[in-house]
Design an enzyme around this catalytic site. Structure first.
Site, mmCIF file in Angstrom:
data_model
loop_
_atom_site.group_PDB
_atom_site.id
_atom_site.type_symbol
_atom_site.label_atom_id
_atom_site.label_comp_id
_atom_site.label_asym_id
_atom_site.label_seq_id
_atom_site.Cartn_x
_atom_site.Cartn_y
_atom_site.Cartn_z
ATOM 1 N N PHE A 115 0.857 -1.187 0.000
ATOM 2 C CA PHE A 115 0.000 0.000 0.000
ATOM 3 C C PHE A 115 0.890 1.233 0.000
ATOM 4 C CE2 PHE A 115 -3.752 2.310 0.414
ATOM 5 C CZ PHE A 115 -3.711 3.193 1.479
ATOM 6 N N THR B 6 2.209 7.242 1.828
ATOM 7 C CA THR B 6 3.207 8.140 2.430
ATOM 8 C C THR B 6 4.184 8.732 1.428
ATOM 9 O OG1 THR B 6 3.099 6.836 4.437
ATOM 10 C CG2 THR B 6 5.025 8.240 4.204
ATOM 11 N N ALA C 294 4.521 14.092 3.156
ATOM 12 C CA ALA C 294 3.171 13.748 3.594
ATOM 13 C C ALA C 294 3.198 12.443 4.368
ATOM 14 C CB ALA C 294 2.242 13.635 2.388
ATOM 15 N N GLY C 295 3.318 12.576 5.700
ATOM 16 C CA GLY C 295 3.298 11.386 6.549
ATOM 17 C C GLY C 295 1.978 11.404 7.287
ATOM 18 N N SER C 296 1.992 12.008 8.490
ATOM 19 C CA SER C 296 0.742 12.149 9.230
ATOM 20 C C SER C 296 -0.236 12.990 8.412
ATOM 21 C CB SER C 296 1.000 12.823 10.576
ATOM 22 O OG SER C 296 1.795 11.973 11.379
ATOM 23 N N ILE D 136 7.769 2.566 1.650
ATOM 24 C CA ILE D 136 6.669 1.642 1.397
ATOM 25 C C ILE D 136 7.117 0.215 1.700
ATOM 26 C CG2 ILE D 136 5.017 0.786 -0.324
ATOM 27 C CD1 ILE D 136 4.755 3.815 0.534
ATOM 28 N N GLN E 235 16.133 -5.182 29.783
ATOM 29 C CA GLN E 235 16.528 -4.910 31.166
ATOM 30 C C GLN E 235 16.616 -6.179 31.992
ATOM 31 O OE1 GLN E 235 17.399 -1.890 31.816
ATOM 32 N NE2 GLN E 235 17.874 -2.117 33.983
ATOM 33 N N GLY F 103 19.531 -8.044 31.253
ATOM 34 C CA GLY F 103 20.721 -7.316 31.670
ATOM 35 C C GLY F 103 21.742 -7.198 30.547
ATOM 36 N N GLU G 190 1.653 3.239 10.056
ATOM 37 C CA GLU G 190 0.208 3.090 9.947
ATOM 38 C C GLU G 190 -0.536 4.070 10.832
ATOM 39 O OE1 GLU G 190 -0.256 -1.176 8.481
ATOM 40 O OE2 GLU G 190 -2.246 -0.610 9.209
#
Lengths: 263, 389
Positions: free
Chosen positions: B122, B125, B129-131, B156, B336, B339, B363
């Site tokens: 698809f 983007t 032009a992202g958000s 993509i 974490q 460790g 997305e």
């Protein structure tokens, strides 16, 4: 081609224990699985069918619950299944087992090829494949690592040996046992799995196979398992040292004198 | 814990889990290192009929929905979300066709996607032009029986490997939000090529490239739906695909949790396995709690969407937002718990932490998800007659 695969449902070896009092397998709570070597037989059959066309039938001799093992293989795309189950079959050794399977193969006929796994992990005899061939009076090859149909009616087998492999060709119909070098078993498919869930699997008993109770099961067996036990740990051991010729000489003397423990 | 799945859903889960454990897990480190596209695994997924689980039977699928898709994605994600994303992104490319395509388009394109013969992708983007998807600059100009596309899509997933691309381009700039349209572009169309492979922090085996349209000529029947519906198609597509991203988060979290608990039980310090220490136990407890909450959230959202409900935007956004934020926390805590070993590339959790980050970004960033939820809340409460004081 019509290919028949013989499988066995066995206890999951990883979880098995021996009851120290009765010296028998503790089967309680142990999962039943398709004998691991048999997955390679299934894959071998499917590879041949996909390459040369035809159909595959999976078969097992066992208690009613063994039907589950058949369904597991159907999930890989095997076409048909049949369960051989009858109280009379219980306690069978490899002679009686292979006789029962052979009769079923004849009933399914015409069958071009029977494929078995190398051996079952519970019995470990590796006799049923060859036994089947003997009862069917057909040629057989063991430890097949690659199978190829030649001229439509011959099977070319690459046979695993200790040092490499040998190439054998035999006329069909025949029996072959296969090893894991044949290829990794494919993953189950969703459509196959759904079909496997719903498929009606016929059950054949002794009567369906024209077998008398004396011919099958414990009655039809020439051997019997008397005891299953863990061998006690070996404490008496002697290391034979020296050059190879010296070692052979010493070992021969010990064997001659009946002084090799356990023999 | 029982999620009351149907028999078929159970089977999907079992098959995906088997493939994940036996085929994905052994190669995930190598795929991450080499950034190699997981074609072998895609072939196995195809042979197992998993590509069609959300597609209708008449196109070769098994007729399931969003939940089926999420189950498969989750189980694969437990082993590696690069592989799971490759699978999920194909679904993302297929959804516009499934939701808005003509019967001819569905027949032609959904069947090879369902069989796994072809992957989809698809493309909306762009660099600018992202958000702000409305700011796309790729154009599609009608020229007789064709459209001609010009522009560049960025980042993509599956670019270069997929054969079927659903692409959103501007057909009429004067119409603003109603000026974009969705098209099907095929690999091999004249004027369509791919940019270089991006170098990423994580998800390294997933293919991420630019789509380059240079006077790319496609037949006019490649238009999906009507001109001007491009952004609606995009929104509706994301509404049904977001739980899938949530499922990636759930799978990733579960995989990280599995390793963390196993490790904590084996690692002995101060004479005890570290799981005996409350500090570690509480971390694991929080990880398990959030993972479980994420899972049931994804399943609930998926079931609701599959029921045919229309008001799915808010729950869909929630089912993406929460599990992905959880995945970042869980994988960080997994490192974490392990460790020093957690920091080493010989152990799987540092890859999981690197992989997790993108879930909060693609997305629809989690900030955009919050926007959506906030806006939906505003609309929802505006419609209500009840007051709560």
């Amino acid at each position: 081609m019509h290919i028949v695969v013989c499988i066995k449902q066995v206890p999951d070896a990883k979880n098995v224990r021996i009851d120290p009092e009765t010296n028998t397998l503790v089967r309680q709570g142990v999962d039943s699985i398709v004998n691991p070597h048999d997955w390679y037989a299934v894959e071998a059959a499917l590879l041949l069918r996909d390459e040369y066309g035809g159909r595959t039938t999976v078969m097992t001799m066992g208690p009613p619950q063994a039907e589950e093992a058949l369904r597991e293989t159907l999930a890989l795309g095997v076409d048909e299944a049949v369960l051989l189950s009858d109280r009379a079959f219980a306690g069978a050794d490899t002679w009686a087992t292979s006789l029962t399977l052979a009769r079923a193969v004849e009933k399914l006929g015409p069958v071009d090829l029977v494929i078995c796994g190398k051996q079952a992990i519970d019995g470990d005899t590796a006799q049923v494949g060859p036994g089947l061939a003997a009862h069917l009076d057909q040629p057989y090859t063991t430890y097949g690592r690659r199978l190829e149909l030649v001229d439509g009616d011959q099977l070319r087998v690459e046979r695993l040996t200790d040092f490499g492999y040998e190439v054998v060709q035999m006329a069909l119909p025949a029996v072959v046992t296969v090893v894991r070098e044949i290829g990794d078993p494919r993953m189950p498919g969703l459509k196959h799995k759904m079909r496997a869930k719903k498929l009606e699997i016929p059950t054949w008993g002794a009567a369906d196979l024209d077998l008398n109770p004396e011919e099958v099961g414990l009655q039809g067996s020439f051997t019997q398992v008397v005891k299953v036990f863990s061998p006690p740990p070996r404490s008496d051991r002697e290391m034979i040292t020296g050059e190879v010729e010296e070692q052979a000489e010493k070992l021969f003397k010990l064997l001659r004198a009946g002084k090799v423990p356990g023999l | 814990m029982d999620y009351f799945l149907t028999e078929e859903q159970q089977m999907i889960r079992e098959i995906a889990a088997k493939i994940a454990t036996e085929k994905v897990r052994p190669v995930r480190a190598e795929l991450d290192e080499s950034e190699e596209f997981p074609w072998d695994i895609m072939k196995i997924l195809a042979q197992s009929d998993l590509f069609g689980i959300y597609l209708p039977e008449e196109y070769g699928g098994s007729g399931g929905g969003v939940l089926e898709n999420c189950l498969a994605i989750e189980e694969m994600g437990r082993a590696c979300i690069s592989v799971a994303t490759t699978f999920a992104a194909s679904g993302l490319g297929a959804y516009p066709i499934l939701l808005y395509g003509s019967e001819e388009q569905k027949q032609k394109y959904l069947s090879p996607i369902a069989s796994g013969e072809k992957l989809a992708a698809f493309g909306v983007t762009e660099a600018n032009a992202g958000s702000d998807a409305g700011g796309i600059q790729t154009t599609a100009k009608r020229d007789g029986d064709h459209y001609v596309l010009n522009g560049t899509k960025q980042w993509i997933t599956n670019a270069g490997e997929a054969e079927i691309y659903t692409v959103v381009a501007m057909t009429d700039r004067t119409k603003g939000a109603r000026g974009a349209s969705a098209f099907i572009v095929e690999k091999g169309d004249p004027g369509f090529s791919f940019g270089k492979e991006e170098k990423k922090m994580g998800l390294r085996a997933s293919a991420t490239r630019e789509l380059l349209f240079n006077d790319c000529r496609i037949p006019a029947d490649r238009l999906i739906g009507r001109e001007g519906t491009g952004f609606i198609i995009t929104m509706k597509t994301f509404d049904v695909s977001r739980p899938g991203i949530g499922a990636l988060g759930v799978g990733l979290s579960q995989g990280a949790l599995d390793i963390s608990v196993e490790y904590a039980r084996k690692r002995v310090q101060f004479g005890k396995p570290i799981i005996a220490f409350q500090a570690v136990q509480h971390m694991l407890a929080d990880m398990a709690t959030e993972t479980e909450a994420s899972r049931v959230l994804v399943y609930a959202a998926a079931r609701y969407i599959d029921s045919g409900a229309k008001d799915i935007s808010k729950i869909s956004a929630i089912s993406k937002l929460y599990p992905t934020d959880v995945a970042m926390r869980v994988t960080t805590n997994a490192v974490q718990v392990l460790g020093g070993y957690g920091y080493m590339r010989d152990y799987p959790v540092e890859k999981m932490m690197r992989d997790a980050k993108i879930l909060q970004i693609y997305e629809g960033t989690n900030q955009i998800q919050r926007n959506i939820i906030g806006q939906e809340l505003n609309k929802e409460y505006g419609r209500m007659k009840e007051t709560f004081f």
